[in-house]
Design a protein around this motif. Sequence first.
Motif, PDB file in Angstrom:
ATOM      1  N   CYS A  30       7.969   3.270  19.584  1.00 48.97           N
ATOM      2  CA  CYS A  30       8.719   4.514  19.329  1.00 48.97           C
ATOM      3  C   CYS A  30      10.058   4.542  20.064  1.00 48.97           C
ATOM      4  O   CYS A  30      10.774   5.539  19.975  1.00 48.97           O
ATOM      5  CB  CYS A  30       7.882   5.735  19.688  1.00 48.97           C
ATOM      6  N   GLN A  31      10.363   3.479  20.796  1.00 51.29           N
ATOM      7  CA  GLN A  31      11.657   3.322  21.458  1.00 51.29           C
ATOM      8  C   GLN A  31      11.951   4.431  22.476  1.00 51.29           C
ATOM      9  O   GLN A  31      13.076   4.923  22.571  1.00 51.29           O
ATOM     10  CB  GLN A  31      12.767   3.161  20.428  1.00 51.29           C
ATOM     11  N   ASP A 182      37.313  -0.582  27.318  1.00 52.54           N
ATOM     12  CA  ASP A 182      38.167   0.540  26.926  1.00 52.54           C
ATOM     13  C   ASP A 182      37.292   1.591  26.252  1.00 52.54           C
ATOM     14  O   ASP A 182      37.233   1.675  25.027  1.00 52.54           O
ATOM     15  CB  ASP A 182      39.261   0.038  25.970  1.00 52.54           C
ATOM     16  N   ASP A 187      29.876   3.154  25.430  1.00 49.17           N
ATOM     17  CA  ASP A 187      30.499   1.975  24.812  1.00 49.17           C
ATOM     18  C   ASP A 187      30.098   0.717  25.580  1.00 49.17           C
ATOM     19  O   ASP A 187      29.780  -0.320  24.995  1.00 49.17           O
ATOM     20  CB  ASP A 187      32.022   2.123  24.814  1.00 49.17           C
ATOM     21  N   GLY A 190      26.612  -0.298  24.680  1.00 48.41           N
ATOM     22  CA  GLY A 190      26.530  -1.017  23.413  1.00 48.41           C
ATOM     23  C   GLY A 190      26.872  -2.484  23.589  1.00 48.41           C
ATOM     24  O   GLY A 190      26.168  -3.375  23.085  1.00 48.41           O
ATOM     25  N   MET A 191      27.938  -2.746  24.332  1.00 43.90           N
ATOM     26  CA  MET A 191      28.366  -4.132  24.545  1.00 43.90           C
ATOM     27  C   MET A 191      27.342  -4.904  25.379  1.00 43.90           C
ATOM     28  O   MET A 191      27.045  -6.067  25.102  1.00 43.90           O
ATOM     29  CB  MET A 191      29.720  -4.144  25.245  1.00 43.90           C
ATOM     30  N   LEU A 295      30.715  14.546  22.320  1.00 43.58           N
ATOM     31  CA  LEU A 295      31.959  13.930  21.837  1.00 43.58           C
ATOM     32  C   LEU A 295      33.079  14.091  22.862  1.00 43.58           C
ATOM     33  O   LEU A 295      33.155  15.084  23.573  1.00 43.58           O
ATOM     34  CB  LEU A 295      32.374  14.563  20.509  1.00 43.58           C
TER      35      LEU A 295
ATOM     36  N   ALA B  86      24.861   1.303  17.463  1.00 38.98           N
ATOM     37  CA  ALA B  86      24.755   0.865  18.859  1.00 38.98           C
ATOM     38  C   ALA B  86      26.011   1.233  19.635  1.00 38.98           C
ATOM     39  O   ALA B  86      26.189   0.802  20.761  1.00 38.98           O
ATOM     40  CB  ALA B  86      24.532  -0.638  18.921  1.00 38.98           C
ATOM     41  N   ASN B  87      26.863   2.033  19.045  1.00 34.90           N
ATOM     42  CA  ASN B  87      28.115   2.501  19.657  1.00 34.90           C
ATOM     43  C   ASN B  87      28.794   1.462  20.531  1.00 34.90           C
ATOM     44  O   ASN B  87      29.076   1.672  21.693  1.00 34.90           O
ATOM     45  CB  ASN B  87      27.926   3.818  20.422  1.00 34.90           C
ATOM     46  N   ALA B  88      29.069   0.324  19.940  1.00 37.73           N
ATOM     47  CA  ALA B  88      29.684  -0.756  20.697  1.00 37.73           C
ATOM     48  C   ALA B  88      31.197  -0.623  20.767  1.00 37.73           C
ATOM     49  O   ALA B  88      31.835  -1.353  21.499  1.00 37.73           O
ATOM     50  CB  ALA B  88      29.307  -2.087  20.068  1.00 37.73           C
ATOM     51  N   LEU B  89      31.749   0.285  20.027  1.00 35.91           N
ATOM     52  CA  LEU B  89      33.199   0.442  20.052  1.00 35.91           C
ATOM     53  C   LEU B  89      33.566   1.871  20.431  1.00 35.91           C
ATOM     54  O   LEU B  89      32.834   2.805  20.138  1.00 35.91           O
ATOM     55  CB  LEU B  89      33.795   0.114  18.674  1.00 35.91           C
ATOM     56  N   LYS B  90      34.710   2.011  21.058  1.00 38.68           N
ATOM     57  CA  LYS B  90      35.114   3.317  21.553  1.00 38.68           C
ATOM     58  C   LYS B  90      35.222   4.344  20.416  1.00 38.68           C
ATOM     59  O   LYS B  90      35.798   4.076  19.382  1.00 38.68           O
ATOM     60  CB  LYS B  90      36.458   3.203  22.250  1.00 38.68           C
ATOM     61  N   GLY B  91      34.657   5.512  20.643  1.00 41.98           N
ATOM     62  CA  GLY B  91      34.827   6.621  19.717  1.00 41.98           C
ATOM     63  C   GLY B  91      34.027   6.511  18.442  1.00 41.98           C
ATOM     64  O   GLY B  91      34.350   7.179  17.455  1.00 41.98           O
ATOM     65  N   ALA B  93      31.186   7.754  17.685  1.00 44.64           N
ATOM     66  CA  ALA B  93      30.593   9.040  17.312  1.00 44.64           C
ATOM     67  C   ALA B  93      31.644   9.935  16.672  1.00 44.64           C
ATOM     68  O   ALA B  93      31.412  10.536  15.611  1.00 44.64           O
ATOM     69  CB  ALA B  93      30.007   9.718  18.542  1.00 44.64           C
ATOM     70  N   GLU B  94      32.782  10.021  17.309  1.00 37.20           N
ATOM     71  CA  GLU B  94      33.854  10.868  16.791  1.00 37.20           C
ATOM     72  C   GLU B  94      34.269  10.405  15.398  1.00 37.20           C
ATOM     73  O   GLU B  94      34.443  11.207  14.473  1.00 37.20           O
ATOM     74  CB  GLU B  94      35.066  10.822  17.742  1.00 37.20           C
ATOM     75  N   LEU B  97      31.694  11.270  12.648  1.00 37.95           N
ATOM     76  CA  LEU B  97      31.717  12.668  12.218  1.00 37.95           C
ATOM     77  C   LEU B  97      32.968  12.961  11.389  1.00 37.95           C
ATOM     78  O   LEU B  97      32.915  13.675  10.389  1.00 37.95           O
ATOM     79  CB  LEU B  97      31.630  13.597  13.431  1.00 37.95           C
ATOM     80  N   TYR B 104      25.133  12.221  14.723  1.00 37.97           N
ATOM     81  CA  TYR B 104      25.308  10.869  15.241  1.00 37.97           C
ATOM     82  C   TYR B 104      24.132  10.548  16.153  1.00 37.97           C
ATOM     83  O   TYR B 104      23.806  11.337  17.037  1.00 37.97           O
ATOM     84  CB  TYR B 104      26.613  10.799  16.024  1.00 37.97           C
ATOM     85  N   LYS B 107      21.615   3.867  19.016  1.00 35.01           N
ATOM     86  CA  LYS B 107      20.470   2.961  19.125  1.00 35.01           C
ATOM     87  C   LYS B 107      20.242   2.638  20.593  1.00 35.01           C
ATOM     88  O   LYS B 107      21.210   2.614  21.353  1.00 35.01           O
ATOM     89  CB  LYS B 107      20.743   1.671  18.357  1.00 35.01           C
ATOM     90  N   PRO B 108      19.040   2.341  21.021  1.00 35.64           N
ATOM     91  CA  PRO B 108      17.815   2.296  20.233  1.00 35.64           C
ATOM     92  C   PRO B 108      17.429   3.692  19.728  1.00 35.64           C
ATOM     93  O   PRO B 108      17.551   4.672  20.472  1.00 35.64           O
ATOM     94  CB  PRO B 108      16.764   1.780  21.220  1.00 35.64           C
ATOM     95  N   ILE B 109      16.935   3.747  18.506  1.00 30.53           N
ATOM     96  CA  ILE B 109      16.572   5.022  17.905  1.00 30.53           C
ATOM     97  C   ILE B 109      15.239   5.489  18.473  1.00 30.53           C
ATOM     98  O   ILE B 109      14.232   4.813  18.320  1.00 30.53           O
ATOM     99  CB  ILE B 109      16.406   4.879  16.375  1.00 30.53           C
ATOM    100  N   ASN B 110      15.265   6.623  19.128  1.00 34.65           N
ATOM    101  CA  ASN B 110      14.003   7.215  19.574  1.00 34.65           C
ATOM    102  C   ASN B 110      13.320   7.827  18.352  1.00 34.65           C
ATOM    103  O   ASN B 110      13.894   8.689  17.681  1.00 34.65           O
ATOM    104  CB  ASN B 110      14.271   8.281  20.641  1.00 34.65           C
TER     105      ASN B 110
END
Lengths: 393, 125
Positions: A30-31, A182, A187, A190-191, A295, B86-91, B93-94, B97, B104, B107-110
Amino acid sequence: MTSSFLSHLECSGCSEKFAHAEIQTFCPICQSPLLCRYDLKPVSQSVDRNEITHRKKGMWRWHELLPVINTENQIFLGEGDTPLLSLPHLEKELGLFNLLVKDESSNPTGSFKARGLAAAISKAKELGVEKVIIPTAGNAGGAMAAYAARAGLRAYIFMPKDTPFANIEESRMAGAEVILVDGLISDAAGMAGIKAREEGWFDVSTFKEPYRVEGKKVMGYELAESFDWQLPDVIIYPTGGGTGLVGMWKAFDELEALGWLENKKRPRMVSVQADGCAPVVKAFNQGASFCDFWLNAHTIASGLRVPKSFADHIILKDIYESQGTAIAVSDETILESQRQLAAMEGIFAAPEGAATLAALKELIKQGWLQPEERIVLFNTGSGLKYLEYPNQE
Amino acid sequence: MSNNILYIEDNPDNMRLVQRALESRGYHLLQAKNGLLGVQMAESESVDLILLDINLPDIDGYEVARRLRASSKRQLALTPIIAVTANALKGDAEKALEAGCDVYMSKPINIRELWARVEAFVPTP
């Protein structure tokens, strides 16, 4: 030598059990985060709480309730047993009678992050991990680098590029490879996650492995011990990833199950966030079980710039259960409180720690606190690591 | 009431996890492995909600969301879209939307959160 009563890991979401002798991250079903469970009955039968008080100072004197099985794998740099200081001048100023601060700045690398990383890196070493990776808003990176160096592990760190210079430098000095991102910690996360998956690094992100919270929970044990095995009425705690808040609540559950507390009265837990990044506060005010991703997160308190914690549902559950609250404060009031703590009490707090004083003042205005209540603020780190901020012009 | 969820996702592990989670609640999962196929399926099938990965192999999730919102199938202007990345890049989420997604999720998805967010738009069958 075997020193822990760790029994297994349990999913905080679906309660599935997992073996602790294998490397685990989070629940594959279920993560949700995994939490350590201990055989508490034999602990209560064989360990005297007062005997722990007389052991060598530091986090590992609670070793029966920590996850490292073999004492040789405990990495110790002096973490834990931070002072619980009275705040007499602020008490007078604010009309309170029992105001204290748990000052975590005396931990190795100058912040509470040392506790969690001491536990996580020690356990990683025990499980044969050789390289560790972390996304961080700052202090966790410095702590991981230090403990990884001591443990002989390779360390890789992703930090937002506006992370305080001290965090970047301490990490590099300890031999970690540091990548400046950046973006925000989300972020960076994620990386780090991508690199961990692609190259086999062990990801010690907040709540994405089960052991950092174990180090943090010791703050709860220490509080109980300091209050003669009772608990304070209110704990005001800055919340980014929420490991400390969740950890302390877990500690209180364990202490109660052990029969070590004098009574069942629990503190009301106050989660403090910055108004530029307050996902827990927003969710709490809506009565929600999960946070929305925040946000455009911004605040000078880099440790509070967490748009959504992986353990948001546990943080919220613990606040609700404690009949606590969540409150957002502005950067201006954080800076004002930082000056006040230093000028009136001689404590140069991190902005995240100063945020708890800002929140306290607001809660007094709201009438949420009674003057005679025992209130504990948490200063999570040293202000010396944030010298580029406006207070230090 | 129908209960068709379209998941646009190239990662088979994530697809399997979400399929198991949503089907256990009685939803029917439609699967698209890339953005273009996702747009095509959304336009040709009856879809009550779309789960949208952002990092896709052809067009990215933002472009998928923009195309869905501008589709000649008018219903897609209102179909709920939950971005998942996996929001690997800036912004991320913004941008998600702004592109027309409603929610938004990172990941990981609960899975419990996924259930709650899906149920907020499409009641459990």
